[in-house]
Design a protein around this motif. Structure first.
Motif: not given
Lengths: 213, 280
Positions: B51, B13, B9, A203-206, A170
Protein backbone atom coordinates in the motif's frame (compact mmCIF):
# COMPACT_ATOMS: atom_id res chain seq x y z
CA UNK A 1 15.99 -0.72 -58.25
CA UNK A 2 17.84 -0.86 -54.97
CA UNK A 3 18.42 0.43 -51.49
CA UNK A 4 19.55 4.02 -51.54
CA UNK A 5 20.98 6.37 -48.94
CA UNK A 6 20.03 9.99 -48.62
CA UNK A 7 20.22 11.07 -45.00
CA UNK A 8 17.99 13.88 -43.86
CA UNK A 9 19.89 17.14 -43.76
CA UNK A 10 18.82 20.38 -42.16
CA UNK A 11 19.08 22.04 -45.57
CA UNK A 12 16.03 20.00 -46.65
CA UNK A 13 14.02 22.46 -44.63
CA UNK A 14 14.56 25.17 -47.18
CA UNK A 15 11.75 23.91 -49.38
CA UNK A 16 9.19 22.83 -46.79
CA UNK A 17 6.33 24.63 -45.14
CA UNK A 18 8.37 25.55 -42.09
CA UNK A 19 10.00 28.44 -43.88
CA UNK A 20 9.41 32.06 -42.96
CA UNK A 21 9.58 33.83 -39.68
CA UNK A 22 9.99 31.54 -36.67
CA UNK A 23 10.12 34.29 -34.09
CA UNK A 24 7.32 34.71 -31.56
CA UNK A 25 5.26 37.20 -33.56
CA UNK A 26 5.72 35.25 -36.76
CA UNK A 27 4.61 32.02 -35.11
CA UNK A 28 1.53 33.68 -33.59
CA UNK A 29 0.54 34.85 -37.10
CA UNK A 30 1.01 31.35 -38.47
CA UNK A 31 -1.52 29.99 -35.97
CA UNK A 32 -4.16 31.45 -38.30
CA UNK A 33 -2.63 30.18 -41.52
CA UNK A 34 -5.12 28.43 -43.82
CA UNK A 35 -2.75 25.42 -44.09
CA UNK A 36 -3.22 23.07 -41.13
CA UNK A 37 0.39 21.88 -41.46
CA UNK A 38 1.67 25.42 -40.96
CA UNK A 39 -0.62 25.91 -37.95
CA UNK A 40 0.57 22.62 -36.46
CA UNK A 41 4.25 23.50 -36.78
CA UNK A 42 3.62 26.98 -35.40
CA UNK A 43 1.88 25.53 -32.33
CA UNK A 44 4.72 23.08 -31.82
CA UNK A 45 7.38 25.77 -32.01
CA UNK A 46 5.39 28.03 -29.67
CA UNK A 47 5.75 25.42 -26.90
CA UNK A 48 9.07 27.03 -25.97
CA UNK A 49 7.56 30.53 -25.72
CA UNK A 50 6.10 31.12 -22.23
CA UNK A 51 3.97 34.02 -23.47
CA UNK A 52 2.15 31.95 -26.05
CA UNK A 53 -0.60 30.44 -23.87
CA UNK A 54 -3.29 33.03 -24.58
CA UNK A 55 -2.80 32.81 -28.34
CA UNK A 56 -2.75 29.01 -28.25
CA UNK A 57 -5.95 28.91 -26.18
CA UNK A 58 -7.60 31.34 -28.56
CA UNK A 59 -6.68 29.16 -31.50
CA UNK A 60 -7.85 26.02 -29.65
CA UNK A 61 -11.36 27.46 -29.32
CA UNK A 62 -11.78 27.85 -33.07
CA UNK A 63 -9.51 25.12 -34.40
CA UNK A 64 -11.35 22.24 -36.10
CA UNK A 65 -8.39 20.19 -37.34
CA UNK A 66 -7.74 17.45 -34.79
CA UNK A 67 -4.01 17.20 -35.54
CA UNK A 68 -3.57 20.91 -34.79
CA UNK A 69 -5.69 20.70 -31.63
CA UNK A 70 -3.49 17.91 -30.29
CA UNK A 71 -0.31 19.87 -30.85
CA UNK A 72 -1.82 22.99 -29.26
CA UNK A 73 -2.78 21.00 -26.16
CA UNK A 74 0.68 19.46 -25.87
CA UNK A 75 2.24 22.92 -26.28
CA UNK A 76 0.01 24.30 -23.51
CA UNK A 77 0.95 21.40 -21.22
CA UNK A 78 4.61 22.10 -21.93
CA UNK A 79 4.19 25.81 -21.14
CA UNK A 80 1.93 25.11 -18.11
CA UNK A 81 1.76 28.69 -16.88
CA UNK A 82 -1.17 30.27 -15.00
CA UNK A 83 -2.79 31.37 -18.25
CA UNK A 84 -2.69 27.85 -19.65
CA UNK A 85 -4.14 26.30 -16.48
CA UNK A 86 -6.88 28.93 -16.26
CA UNK A 87 -7.66 28.25 -19.90
CA UNK A 88 -8.06 24.54 -19.20
CA UNK A 89 -10.45 25.35 -16.35
CA UNK A 90 -12.55 27.43 -18.73
CA UNK A 91 -12.62 24.48 -21.11
CA UNK A 92 -14.16 22.35 -18.33
CA UNK A 93 -17.20 24.62 -18.51
CA UNK A 94 -17.50 24.37 -22.29
CA UNK A 95 -20.51 22.81 -24.01
CA UNK A 96 -18.04 21.09 -26.33
CA UNK A 97 -17.51 17.58 -24.89
CA UNK A 98 -14.31 17.07 -26.87
CA UNK A 99 -12.82 20.24 -25.50
CA UNK A 100 -13.78 19.27 -21.94
CA UNK A 101 -12.19 15.85 -22.32
CA UNK A 102 -9.08 17.37 -23.83
CA UNK A 103 -8.80 19.75 -20.88
CA UNK A 104 -9.24 16.89 -18.39
CA UNK A 105 -6.51 14.88 -20.09
CA UNK A 106 -4.19 17.88 -20.19
CA UNK A 107 -4.77 18.72 -16.52
CA UNK A 108 -3.97 15.14 -15.50
CA UNK A 109 -0.44 15.82 -16.73
CA UNK A 110 0.04 18.86 -14.51
CA UNK A 111 -0.03 17.82 -10.84
CA UNK A 112 2.08 20.69 -9.57
CA UNK A 113 0.13 23.34 -11.46
CA UNK A 114 -3.32 21.89 -10.81
CA UNK A 115 -2.90 21.14 -7.09
CA UNK A 116 -3.34 24.75 -5.89
CA UNK A 117 -6.71 25.08 -7.63
CA UNK A 118 -8.04 21.57 -7.02
CA UNK A 119 -9.96 22.33 -3.82
CA UNK A 120 -11.72 25.17 -5.62
CA UNK A 121 -12.72 22.91 -8.49
CA UNK A 122 -14.02 20.27 -6.09
CA UNK A 123 -16.45 22.78 -4.52
CA UNK A 124 -17.40 24.47 -7.77
CA UNK A 125 -21.06 25.48 -8.03
CA UNK A 126 -21.43 23.34 -11.13
CA UNK A 127 -21.68 19.63 -10.21
CA UNK A 128 -20.36 18.66 -13.65
CA UNK A 129 -17.16 20.63 -13.01
CA UNK A 130 -16.80 18.83 -9.65
CA UNK A 131 -17.11 15.49 -11.44
CA UNK A 132 -14.56 16.56 -14.06
CA UNK A 133 -12.20 17.55 -11.25
CA UNK A 134 -12.51 14.02 -9.81
CA UNK A 135 -11.85 12.67 -13.31
CA UNK A 136 -8.61 14.67 -13.26
CA UNK A 137 -7.66 13.12 -9.91
CA UNK A 138 -7.91 9.67 -11.47
CA UNK A 139 -4.44 10.02 -12.96
CA UNK A 140 -3.04 13.00 -11.09
CA UNK A 141 0.25 12.15 -9.43
CA UNK A 142 -0.20 14.04 -6.17
CA UNK A 143 -0.04 12.88 -2.53
CA UNK A 144 -3.25 14.73 -1.57
CA UNK A 145 -5.55 12.83 -3.93
CA UNK A 146 -7.05 10.67 -1.19
CA UNK A 147 -7.51 13.65 1.16
CA UNK A 148 -9.31 15.62 -1.57
CA UNK A 149 -11.60 12.68 -2.30
CA UNK A 150 -12.43 12.33 1.40
CA UNK A 151 -13.45 15.98 1.54
CA UNK A 152 -15.80 15.33 -1.38
CA UNK A 153 -17.54 12.32 0.13
CA UNK A 154 -17.86 14.04 3.49
CA UNK A 155 -19.74 17.07 2.22
CA UNK A 156 -20.84 16.99 -1.40
CA UNK A 157 -24.65 16.88 -1.58
CA UNK A 158 -24.83 15.27 -5.05
CA UNK A 159 -25.00 11.51 -5.27
CA UNK A 160 -23.30 11.45 -8.69
CA UNK A 161 -20.34 13.47 -7.45
CA UNK A 162 -19.93 11.24 -4.38
CA UNK A 163 -20.34 8.12 -6.52
CA UNK A 164 -17.52 9.23 -8.81
CA UNK A 165 -15.30 9.96 -5.81
CA UNK A 166 -16.00 6.59 -4.19
CA UNK A 167 -15.19 4.74 -7.42
CA UNK A 168 -11.76 6.32 -7.34
CA UNK A 169 -11.33 5.79 -3.61
CA UNK A 170 -11.76 2.06 -4.12
CA UNK A 171 -8.52 2.24 -6.05
CA UNK A 172 -6.51 4.82 -4.14
CA UNK A 173 -8.06 4.74 -0.68
CA UNK A 174 -6.24 3.63 2.45
CA UNK A 175 -7.47 2.83 5.95
CA UNK A 176 -7.77 6.60 6.40
CA UNK A 177 -10.89 6.43 4.20
CA UNK A 178 -12.72 3.89 6.32
CA UNK A 179 -14.73 6.15 8.63
CA UNK A 180 -15.60 8.63 5.89
CA UNK A 181 -16.94 5.80 3.74
CA UNK A 182 -19.12 4.57 6.60
CA UNK A 183 -20.48 8.08 7.10
CA UNK A 184 -21.15 8.37 3.37
CA UNK A 185 -23.17 5.15 3.49
CA UNK A 186 -25.23 6.56 6.32
CA UNK A 187 -25.73 9.87 4.53
CA UNK A 188 -26.97 8.16 1.35
CA UNK A 189 -28.67 5.18 2.99
CA UNK A 190 -31.35 5.06 0.27
CA UNK A 191 -28.93 5.11 -2.66
CA UNK A 192 -28.11 1.55 -3.77
CA UNK A 193 -25.16 2.59 -5.92
CA UNK A 194 -23.45 4.44 -3.07
CA UNK A 195 -23.97 1.41 -0.82
CA UNK A 196 -22.46 -0.89 -3.44
CA UNK A 197 -19.52 1.36 -4.32
CA UNK A 198 -18.71 2.20 -0.71
CA UNK A 199 -18.83 -1.47 0.29
CA UNK A 200 -16.47 -2.30 -2.57
CA UNK A 201 -14.09 0.45 -1.48
CA UNK A 202 -14.26 -0.71 2.15
CA UNK A 203 -13.51 -4.25 1.04
CA UNK A 204 -10.52 -3.12 -0.93
CA UNK A 205 -9.05 -1.01 1.85
CA UNK A 206 -9.65 -3.70 4.46
CA UNK A 207 -6.64 -4.33 6.72
CA UNK A 208 -6.09 -7.80 5.21
CA UNK A 209 -3.78 -6.48 2.52
CA UNK A 210 -2.22 -3.98 4.87
CA UNK A 211 -0.93 -6.29 7.50
CA UNK A 212 2.42 -7.31 6.14
CA UNK A 213 4.50 -5.18 8.42
CA UNK B 1 9.24 -6.40 10.39
CA UNK B 2 8.34 -9.37 8.18
CA UNK B 3 8.72 -9.45 4.42
CA UNK B 4 6.00 -7.70 2.39
CA UNK B 5 3.61 -9.76 0.31
CA UNK B 6 1.19 -8.98 -2.50
CA UNK B 7 -2.44 -9.98 -1.88
CA UNK B 8 -4.93 -10.69 -4.66
CA UNK B 9 -6.61 -7.31 -4.08
CA UNK B 10 -3.23 -5.62 -4.26
CA UNK B 11 -2.54 -7.40 -7.53
CA UNK B 12 -5.89 -6.30 -8.98
CA UNK B 13 -5.27 -2.70 -7.97
CA UNK B 14 -1.85 -2.78 -9.54
CA UNK B 15 -3.12 -4.56 -12.64
CA UNK B 16 -5.78 -1.88 -13.28
CA UNK B 17 -3.42 1.00 -12.66
CA UNK B 18 -0.54 -0.35 -14.72
CA UNK B 19 -2.87 -1.10 -17.62
CA UNK B 20 -4.25 2.43 -17.56
CA UNK B 21 -0.78 3.95 -17.52
CA UNK B 22 0.98 1.69 -20.01
CA UNK B 23 -1.56 -0.43 -21.88
CA UNK B 24 0.15 -3.56 -20.54
CA UNK B 25 -2.18 -5.99 -18.83
CA UNK B 26 -0.72 -8.72 -16.66
CA UNK B 27 -3.06 -11.69 -16.35
CA UNK B 28 -3.19 -13.91 -13.26
CA UNK B 29 -0.78 -16.29 -14.94
CA UNK B 30 1.88 -13.57 -14.59
CA UNK B 31 1.44 -13.23 -10.83
CA UNK B 32 4.86 -14.64 -10.03
CA UNK B 33 6.57 -12.33 -12.55
CA UNK B 34 4.69 -9.26 -11.30
CA UNK B 35 4.95 -10.03 -7.59
CA UNK B 36 8.69 -10.62 -7.82
CA UNK B 37 9.30 -7.25 -9.44
CA UNK B 38 6.89 -5.37 -7.20
CA UNK B 39 8.56 -6.81 -4.12
CA UNK B 40 11.94 -5.85 -5.52
CA UNK B 41 10.81 -2.21 -5.88
CA UNK B 42 9.08 -2.25 -2.47
CA UNK B 43 12.41 -3.29 -0.99
CA UNK B 44 14.42 -0.84 -3.05
CA UNK B 45 12.21 2.12 -2.05
CA UNK B 46 12.14 0.92 1.58
CA UNK B 47 8.33 0.94 1.53
CA UNK B 48 6.73 -0.86 4.48
CA UNK B 49 4.20 -2.73 2.35
CA UNK B 50 2.41 -2.75 -0.99
CA UNK B 51 0.00 0.00 0.00
CA UNK B 52 2.77 2.41 0.90
CA UNK B 53 4.60 1.55 -2.30
CA UNK B 54 1.47 1.90 -4.43
CA UNK B 55 0.80 5.37 -3.01
CA UNK B 56 4.33 6.36 -3.93
CA UNK B 57 3.93 4.87 -7.40
CA UNK B 58 0.69 6.72 -8.07
CA UNK B 59 1.34 10.07 -6.53
CA UNK B 60 5.04 10.80 -6.90
CA UNK B 61 5.03 14.02 -8.92
CA UNK B 62 8.06 13.23 -11.06
CA UNK B 63 6.87 9.74 -11.94
CA UNK B 64 10.38 8.31 -11.56
CA UNK B 65 9.21 5.26 -9.61
CA UNK B 66 6.64 4.41 -12.28
CA UNK B 67 9.41 4.63 -14.85
CA UNK B 68 11.68 2.38 -12.80
CA UNK B 69 8.88 -0.16 -12.54
CA UNK B 70 8.10 0.03 -16.27
CA UNK B 71 11.76 -0.66 -17.01
CA UNK B 72 11.64 -3.66 -14.73
CA UNK B 73 8.35 -5.02 -16.08
CA UNK B 74 9.33 -4.78 -19.76
CA UNK B 75 11.91 -6.80 -21.60
CA UNK B 76 14.47 -4.54 -23.23
CA UNK B 77 16.08 -6.88 -25.68
CA UNK B 78 16.39 -6.70 -29.42
CA UNK B 79 17.21 -9.44 -31.88
CA UNK B 80 16.72 -10.24 -35.54
CA UNK B 81 13.13 -11.02 -36.60
CA UNK B 82 11.69 -9.92 -33.26
CA UNK B 83 7.88 -9.79 -33.59
CA UNK B 84 8.19 -11.23 -37.07
CA UNK B 85 4.47 -10.91 -37.83
CA UNK B 86 5.03 -7.17 -38.30
CA UNK B 87 7.56 -7.81 -41.07
CA UNK B 88 5.03 -10.15 -42.69
CA UNK B 89 2.52 -7.31 -42.50
CA UNK B 90 5.08 -4.97 -44.05
CA UNK B 91 5.62 -7.08 -47.17
CA UNK B 92 2.13 -8.57 -47.48
CA UNK B 93 -0.04 -5.52 -46.82
CA UNK B 94 1.69 -2.21 -46.11
CA UNK B 95 4.13 -2.02 -49.02
CA UNK B 96 1.54 -3.17 -51.61
CA UNK B 97 -0.81 -0.44 -50.33
CA UNK B 98 1.89 2.23 -50.53
CA UNK B 99 2.97 1.15 -54.00
CA UNK B 100 -0.64 1.15 -55.23
CA UNK B 101 -1.01 4.79 -54.14
CA UNK B 102 2.33 6.00 -55.43
CA UNK B 103 2.19 8.27 -58.43
CA UNK B 104 5.87 8.92 -58.96
CA UNK B 105 9.21 7.14 -58.86
CA UNK B 106 10.37 8.58 -55.55
CA UNK B 107 11.87 6.02 -53.15
CA UNK B 108 9.84 4.34 -50.46
CA UNK B 109 11.18 5.76 -47.23
CA UNK B 110 11.34 3.74 -43.99
CA UNK B 111 12.41 5.19 -40.64
CA UNK B 112 13.45 2.85 -37.85
CA UNK B 113 13.89 4.14 -34.32
CA UNK B 114 15.31 3.44 -31.93
CA UNK B 115 17.94 1.81 -34.09
CA UNK B 116 19.67 0.15 -31.18
CA UNK B 117 22.33 -2.18 -32.60
CA UNK B 118 20.65 -2.40 -36.01
CA UNK B 119 18.88 -5.76 -35.89
CA UNK B 120 15.50 -4.31 -36.85
CA UNK B 121 16.72 -2.26 -39.80
CA UNK B 122 18.73 -5.16 -41.18
CA UNK B 123 15.76 -7.49 -40.70
CA UNK B 124 13.64 -5.11 -42.78
CA UNK B 125 16.29 -5.05 -45.51
CA UNK B 126 16.44 -8.85 -45.59
CA UNK B 127 12.65 -9.16 -45.66
CA UNK B 128 12.41 -6.70 -48.55
CA UNK B 129 15.00 -8.58 -50.61
CA UNK B 130 13.71 -12.06 -49.83
CA UNK B 131 9.97 -11.61 -49.43
CA UNK B 132 8.84 -8.55 -51.39
CA UNK B 133 8.85 -8.82 -55.18
CA UNK B 134 8.36 -5.06 -55.45
CA UNK B 135 12.02 -4.48 -54.52
CA UNK B 136 12.89 -5.02 -58.20
CA UNK B 137 10.72 -2.05 -59.24
CA UNK B 138 11.14 0.44 -56.40
CA UNK B 139 13.97 2.21 -54.65
CA UNK B 140 13.87 1.97 -50.87
CA UNK B 141 15.56 4.18 -48.33
CA UNK B 142 16.01 2.79 -44.81
CA UNK B 143 17.11 5.25 -42.13
CA UNK B 144 17.78 3.85 -38.68
CA UNK B 145 18.16 6.41 -35.90
CA UNK B 146 19.16 6.40 -32.27
CA UNK B 147 20.17 8.93 -29.64
CA UNK B 148 23.16 6.79 -28.64
CA UNK B 149 26.16 7.19 -30.93
CA UNK B 150 27.94 4.19 -29.43
CA UNK B 151 25.10 1.87 -30.31
CA UNK B 152 24.99 3.38 -33.82
CA UNK B 153 28.67 2.57 -34.30
CA UNK B 154 27.91 -0.96 -33.22
CA UNK B 155 25.02 -1.13 -35.70
CA UNK B 156 27.27 0.03 -38.53
CA UNK B 157 29.86 -2.60 -37.64
CA UNK B 158 27.17 -5.27 -37.89
CA UNK B 159 28.64 -7.73 -35.40
CA UNK B 160 26.16 -9.94 -33.58
CA UNK B 161 26.06 -12.73 -31.03
CA UNK B 162 24.56 -16.14 -31.70
CA UNK B 163 21.73 -15.20 -29.32
CA UNK B 164 20.86 -12.13 -31.38
CA UNK B 165 20.73 -14.14 -34.61
CA UNK B 166 18.92 -17.18 -33.28
CA UNK B 167 15.66 -16.37 -35.13
CA UNK B 168 17.35 -15.67 -38.46
CA UNK B 169 16.31 -18.36 -40.97
CA UNK B 170 19.21 -20.68 -41.72
CA UNK B 171 19.24 -19.76 -45.41
CA UNK B 172 19.47 -16.04 -44.59
CA UNK B 173 22.21 -16.70 -42.08
CA UNK B 174 24.29 -18.42 -44.77
CA UNK B 175 23.51 -15.76 -47.36
CA UNK B 176 23.89 -12.52 -45.38
CA UNK B 177 26.26 -13.31 -42.50
CA UNK B 178 29.80 -14.52 -42.08
CA UNK B 179 30.89 -16.40 -39.01
CA UNK B 180 33.29 -14.60 -36.69
CA UNK B 181 35.04 -15.59 -33.50
CA UNK B 182 32.31 -14.07 -31.33
CA UNK B 183 29.28 -14.76 -33.51
CA UNK B 184 28.30 -13.35 -36.89
CA UNK B 185 28.90 -10.29 -39.02
CA UNK B 186 26.30 -9.04 -41.46
CA UNK B 187 27.59 -8.66 -45.02
CA UNK B 188 28.72 -5.41 -46.63
CA UNK B 189 25.83 -5.22 -49.07
CA UNK B 190 23.25 -5.25 -46.30
CA UNK B 191 25.29 -2.86 -44.17
CA UNK B 192 25.38 -0.41 -47.03
CA UNK B 193 21.59 -0.70 -47.42
CA UNK B 194 20.89 1.10 -44.15
CA UNK B 195 21.69 4.67 -43.21
CA UNK B 196 22.36 5.07 -39.48
CA UNK B 197 21.79 8.54 -38.02
CA UNK B 198 21.82 10.10 -34.58
CA UNK B 199 18.58 11.76 -33.53
CA UNK B 200 16.93 12.78 -30.27
CA UNK B 201 13.23 12.27 -30.77
CA UNK B 202 12.46 14.85 -28.07
CA UNK B 203 14.47 17.61 -29.73
CA UNK B 204 12.43 19.49 -32.37
CA UNK B 205 15.54 20.74 -34.17
CA UNK B 206 16.81 17.16 -34.46
CA UNK B 207 13.60 15.75 -35.92
CA UNK B 208 12.68 18.60 -38.27
CA UNK B 209 14.59 17.17 -41.25
CA UNK B 210 12.91 13.78 -40.89
CA UNK B 211 10.04 14.13 -43.34
CA UNK B 212 8.12 12.34 -46.05
CA UNK B 213 8.42 8.83 -44.66
CA UNK B 214 6.07 6.12 -45.85
CA UNK B 215 6.65 3.83 -42.88
CA UNK B 216 7.96 4.29 -39.35
CA UNK B 217 8.98 1.42 -37.09
CA UNK B 218 9.03 2.66 -33.48
CA UNK B 219 8.76 -0.43 -31.37
CA UNK B 220 9.14 -0.59 -27.61
CA UNK B 221 10.35 2.97 -27.19
CA UNK B 222 7.30 5.05 -26.29
CA UNK B 223 6.64 2.87 -23.29
CA UNK B 224 9.70 4.43 -21.68
CA UNK B 225 8.43 7.99 -22.15
CA UNK B 226 6.17 9.98 -19.83
CA UNK B 227 2.68 10.90 -21.05
CA UNK B 228 3.54 14.30 -22.47
CA UNK B 229 6.71 13.10 -24.20
CA UNK B 230 4.73 10.23 -25.69
CA UNK B 231 2.17 12.63 -27.14
CA UNK B 232 4.94 14.85 -28.45
CA UNK B 233 6.57 11.84 -30.12
CA UNK B 234 3.25 10.89 -31.76
CA UNK B 235 2.98 14.43 -33.11
CA UNK B 236 6.53 14.19 -34.46
CA UNK B 237 5.67 10.94 -36.23
CA UNK B 238 2.55 12.49 -37.69
CA UNK B 239 4.59 15.20 -39.36
CA UNK B 240 7.37 12.83 -40.36
CA UNK B 241 4.92 10.62 -42.26
CA UNK B 242 3.36 11.19 -45.64
CA UNK B 243 -0.44 11.34 -45.52
CA UNK B 244 -1.45 7.67 -45.62
CA UNK B 245 1.89 6.60 -44.14
CA UNK B 246 2.10 3.87 -41.51
CA UNK B 247 3.55 3.52 -38.05
CA UNK B 248 4.28 0.21 -36.33
CA UNK B 249 4.62 0.04 -32.55
CA UNK B 250 5.65 -2.76 -30.20
CA UNK B 251 3.08 -5.42 -29.38
CA UNK B 252 2.36 -3.99 -25.94
CA UNK B 253 2.02 -0.42 -27.19
CA UNK B 254 -1.12 1.25 -28.49
CA UNK B 255 -1.20 4.54 -30.36
CA UNK B 256 -4.88 4.86 -29.50
CA UNK B 257 -3.89 5.29 -25.87
CA UNK B 258 -1.44 8.03 -26.74
CA UNK B 259 -3.06 10.14 -29.44
CA UNK B 260 -6.09 10.33 -31.70
CA UNK B 261 -3.99 11.50 -34.64
CA UNK B 262 -3.78 8.08 -36.30
CA UNK B 263 -6.28 5.60 -37.65
CA UNK B 264 -6.14 1.93 -36.75
CA UNK B 265 -5.56 -0.42 -39.70
CA UNK B 266 -6.22 -4.08 -39.11
CA UNK B 267 -4.32 -6.24 -41.57
CA UNK B 268 -4.18 -10.03 -41.66
CA UNK B 269 -0.78 -10.14 -39.96
CA UNK B 270 -0.89 -7.17 -37.59
CA UNK B 271 -2.64 -4.08 -36.33
CA UNK B 272 -0.83 -0.90 -37.35
CA UNK B 273 -1.54 2.84 -37.36
CA UNK B 274 -1.96 5.13 -40.34
CA UNK B 275 -1.77 8.86 -40.78
CA UNK B 276 -5.09 9.90 -42.32
CA UNK B 277 -5.17 11.58 -45.69
CA UNK B 278 -4.81 10.83 -49.35
CA UNK B 279 -1.77 9.11 -50.77
CA UNK B 280 0.71 10.81 -52.94
Amino acid sequence: MAFIKKSPEPRNLADDERTGSRDFEGLICKLDDPDSGVRRWAARDLAVHPGASAALLGRLERENEVSVREVILTALVRIADLVAVAGFVSCLRSEDANLRNEAIEAMKSLPVEVAPIMRGLLVDQDADVRIFAINILESLRHPDVEAWLLEVIERDPMVNVCGTAVDLLSEVGSSASHDALERLKARFAAEPYIQFAADLALQRIAPASDGQK
Amino acid sequence: MTAATISQDDFLKFQEYFYRKTGIRFEDSKRYFVDKRLLERIGHTESANFREYFARLRFEAGGSELQALVNLMTVNETYFFREEYQFDCLVNSILPDIVARKRDKSPIRIWVLPSSSGEEAYTIAMCLIERWPGITDHDVEIISSDIDTKILAQAKAGLYSARSTMHVPEAYLRKYFTKTAGGFQIDDALRSAVDFTRVNLQDPSDVRPYRNFDIIFCRNLLIYFDDVSRKQAAETFYDALQPGGYILLGHSESMSRISSLFQIRKFADAIVYQRPGVGK
